[in-house]
Design a protein around this motif. Sequence first.
Motif, PDB file in Angstrom:
ATOM      1  N   MET A   1       0.826  -1.213   0.000  1.00  0.00           N
ATOM      2  CA  MET A   1       0.000   0.000   0.000  1.00  0.00           C
ATOM      3  C   MET A   1       0.860   1.263   0.000  1.00  0.00           C
ATOM      4  O   MET A   1       0.496   2.269  -0.607  1.00  0.00           O
ATOM      5  N   SER A   2       1.984   1.218   0.709  1.00  0.00           N
ATOM      6  CA  SER A   2       2.857   2.384   0.778  1.00  0.00           C
ATOM      7  C   SER A   2       3.435   2.722  -0.604  1.00  0.00           C
ATOM      8  O   SER A   2       3.654   3.895  -0.924  1.00  0.00           O
ATOM      9  N   PHE A   3       3.686   1.682  -1.421  1.00  0.00           N
ATOM     10  CA  PHE A   3       4.216   1.908  -2.759  1.00  0.00           C
ATOM     11  C   PHE A   3       3.171   2.604  -3.633  1.00  0.00           C
ATOM     12  O   PHE A   3       3.494   3.558  -4.367  1.00  0.00           O
ATOM     13  N   ILE A   4       1.934   2.137  -3.557  1.00  0.00           N
ATOM     14  CA  ILE A   4       0.845   2.768  -4.321  1.00  0.00           C
ATOM     15  C   ILE A   4       0.648   4.207  -3.857  1.00  0.00           C
ATOM     16  O   ILE A   4       0.439   5.121  -4.668  1.00  0.00           O
ATOM     17  N   TYR A   5       0.730   4.417  -2.552  1.00  0.00           N
ATOM     18  CA  TYR A   5       0.592   5.761  -1.990  1.00  0.00           C
ATOM     19  C   TYR A   5       1.699   6.671  -2.526  1.00  0.00           C
ATOM     20  O   TYR A   5       1.453   7.843  -2.843  1.00  0.00           O
ATOM     21  N   ALA A   6       2.910   6.123  -2.643  1.00  0.00           N
ATOM     22  CA  ALA A   6       4.040   6.909  -3.143  1.00  0.00           C
ATOM     23  C   ALA A   6       3.822   7.344  -4.593  1.00  0.00           C
ATOM     24  O   ALA A   6       4.184   8.466  -4.977  1.00  0.00           O
ATOM     25  N   ILE A   7       3.193   6.465  -5.386  1.00  0.00           N
ATOM     26  CA  ILE A   7       2.900   6.806  -6.786  1.00  0.00           C
ATOM     27  C   ILE A   7       1.882   7.937  -6.864  1.00  0.00           C
ATOM     28  O   ILE A   7       2.059   8.910  -7.615  1.00  0.00           O
ATOM     29  N   PHE A   8       0.823   7.838  -6.072  1.00  0.00           N
ATOM     30  CA  PHE A   8      -0.197   8.890  -6.076  1.00  0.00           C
ATOM     31  C   PHE A   8       0.361  10.206  -5.541  1.00  0.00           C
ATOM     32  O   PHE A   8      -0.038  11.288  -5.984  1.00  0.00           O
ATOM     33  N   GLU A   9       1.283  10.135  -4.611  1.00  0.00           N
ATOM     34  CA  GLU A   9       1.926  11.338  -4.097  1.00  0.00           C
ATOM     35  C   GLU A   9       2.753  12.007  -5.199  1.00  0.00           C
ATOM     36  O   GLU A   9       2.807  13.244  -5.288  1.00  0.00           O
ATOM     37  N   LEU A  10       3.396  11.184  -6.020  1.00  0.00           N
ATOM     38  CA  LEU A  10       4.149  11.725  -7.146  1.00  0.00           C
ATOM     39  C   LEU A  10       3.225  12.468  -8.116  1.00  0.00           C
ATOM     40  O   LEU A  10       3.537  13.572  -8.565  1.00  0.00           O
ATOM     41  N   TYR A  11       2.099  11.817  -8.445  1.00  0.00           N
ATOM     42  CA  TYR A  11       1.132  12.459  -9.342  1.00  0.00           C
ATOM     43  C   TYR A  11       0.624  13.777  -8.757  1.00  0.00           C
ATOM     44  O   TYR A  11       0.410  14.753  -9.489  1.00  0.00           O
ATOM     45  N   LYS A  12       0.441  13.807  -7.475  1.00  0.00           N
ATOM     46  CA  LYS A  12      -0.086  14.997  -6.805  1.00  0.00           C
ATOM     47  C   LYS A  12       0.960  16.105  -6.712  1.00  0.00           C
ATOM     48  O   LYS A  12       0.683  17.262  -7.059  1.00  0.00           O
ATOM     49  N   ASN A  13       2.145  15.746  -6.272  1.00  0.00           N
ATOM     50  CA  ASN A  13       3.175  16.749  -6.029  1.00  0.00           C
ATOM     51  C   ASN A  13       3.910  17.184  -7.301  1.00  0.00           C
ATOM     52  O   ASN A  13       4.460  18.287  -7.349  1.00  0.00           O
ATOM     53  N   ARG A  14       3.947  16.298  -8.296  1.00  0.00           N
ATOM     54  CA  ARG A  14       4.649  16.608  -9.544  1.00  0.00           C
ATOM     55  C   ARG A  14       3.685  16.628 -10.721  1.00  0.00           C
ATOM     56  O   ARG A  14       4.022  16.217 -11.826  1.00  0.00           O
ATOM     57  N   ALA A  15       2.481  17.136 -10.488  1.00  0.00           N
ATOM     58  CA  ALA A  15       1.440  17.142 -11.527  1.00  0.00           C
ATOM     59  C   ALA A  15       1.878  17.900 -12.775  1.00  0.00           C
ATOM     60  O   ALA A  15       1.666  17.445 -13.908  1.00  0.00           O
ATOM     61  N   THR A 176      17.778   6.600 -10.986  1.00  0.00           N
ATOM     62  CA  THR A 176      17.856   7.005  -9.576  1.00  0.00           C
ATOM     63  C   THR A 176      17.381   5.904  -8.637  1.00  0.00           C
ATOM     64  O   THR A 176      17.231   6.134  -7.434  1.00  0.00           O
ATOM     65  N   ASN A 177      17.095   4.724  -9.216  1.00  0.00           N
ATOM     66  CA  ASN A 177      16.607   3.587  -8.426  1.00  0.00           C
ATOM     67  C   ASN A 177      15.332   3.944  -7.666  1.00  0.00           C
ATOM     68  O   ASN A 177      15.136   3.551  -6.506  1.00  0.00           O
ATOM     69  N   ASN A 178      14.465   4.703  -8.342  1.00  0.00           N
ATOM     70  CA  ASN A 178      13.188   5.126  -7.756  1.00  0.00           C
ATOM     71  C   ASN A 178      12.067   4.370  -8.476  1.00  0.00           C
ATOM     72  O   ASN A 178      11.601   4.793  -9.539  1.00  0.00           O
ATOM     73  N   ALA A 179      11.644   3.261  -7.893  1.00  0.00           N
ATOM     74  CA  ALA A 179      10.641   2.404  -8.550  1.00  0.00           C
ATOM     75  C   ALA A 179       9.313   3.126  -8.726  1.00  0.00           C
ATOM     76  O   ALA A 179       8.604   2.903  -9.711  1.00  0.00           O
ATOM     77  N   ALA A 180       8.964   4.002  -7.798  1.00  0.00           N
ATOM     78  CA  ALA A 180       7.692   4.724  -7.882  1.00  0.00           C
ATOM     79  C   ALA A 180       7.666   5.611  -9.123  1.00  0.00           C
ATOM     80  O   ALA A 180       6.651   5.702  -9.822  1.00  0.00           O
ATOM     81  N   PHE A 181       8.787   6.262  -9.420  1.00  0.00           N
ATOM     82  CA  PHE A 181       8.879   7.115 -10.601  1.00  0.00           C
ATOM     83  C   PHE A 181       8.742   6.274 -11.869  1.00  0.00           C
ATOM     84  O   PHE A 181       8.046   6.655 -12.818  1.00  0.00           O
TER      85      PHE A 181
END
Length: 215
Positions: A1-15, A176-181
């Motif tokens: 769940m934390s991984f999915i949350y991180a993806i949505f945070e990316l969409y929100k913060n880097r819209a 950058t080894n950022n799987a969420a990105f």
Amino acid sequence: MSFIYAIFELYKNRADYFQELFIQHIQLSFTAAGIAAVLGLCIGIAISGTKAQAPVTAIANAIYTIPSISLLGFLIPFSGIGSTTATIALVIYGIMPVLRNTCSGLTTVNADIIEAARGMGSTDTQILFFVKLPLASPSILSGLRSMIVMTISLSGVSAFIGAGGLGAAVYRGITTNNAAFTVAGSLLIAAAAIITDFVFGFIEKHLTHTWRLSK
């Protein structure tokens, strides 16, 4: 769940960032798809039913098997790094589905229908535009649909040569080894391809139905 949350945070913060990449991706994809559609259709019409059809199709098939990264690397010395090289590569890949389906559609038109049109005094040009192309339209539209969806998917690789688009987010995530990105960029590419496939599927079905009713 934390991984999915991180993806949505990316969409929100880097819209703004993802919106810019999405627009670049669509512009690149549809520019290449438009050029490939015109070239594939014209070449398909020109060689359909001629002795050139087999060798030209064979060459196109051979080029189609070249990995996208290899083709981009081959083109860089000639057209440099950036969107120009990416567009050329995408056009080369996009021609094949349209070319193949155009040839297939035109060569499978019933010969009796063509002879009947010719017997009524129709010229070769009239037969092409008013008989062959309408009857071959389901096959041609299917090729166009496949090509556009494929082009949107392949455009993600273009970021590796500085062409921008959503592939830039995927590339950034990898480096950058950022799987969420990486997943965030990949999901948007997949979403664009799925939505485009749905829209063009609807258009294909509607046009095919309309042409059948008009016969």
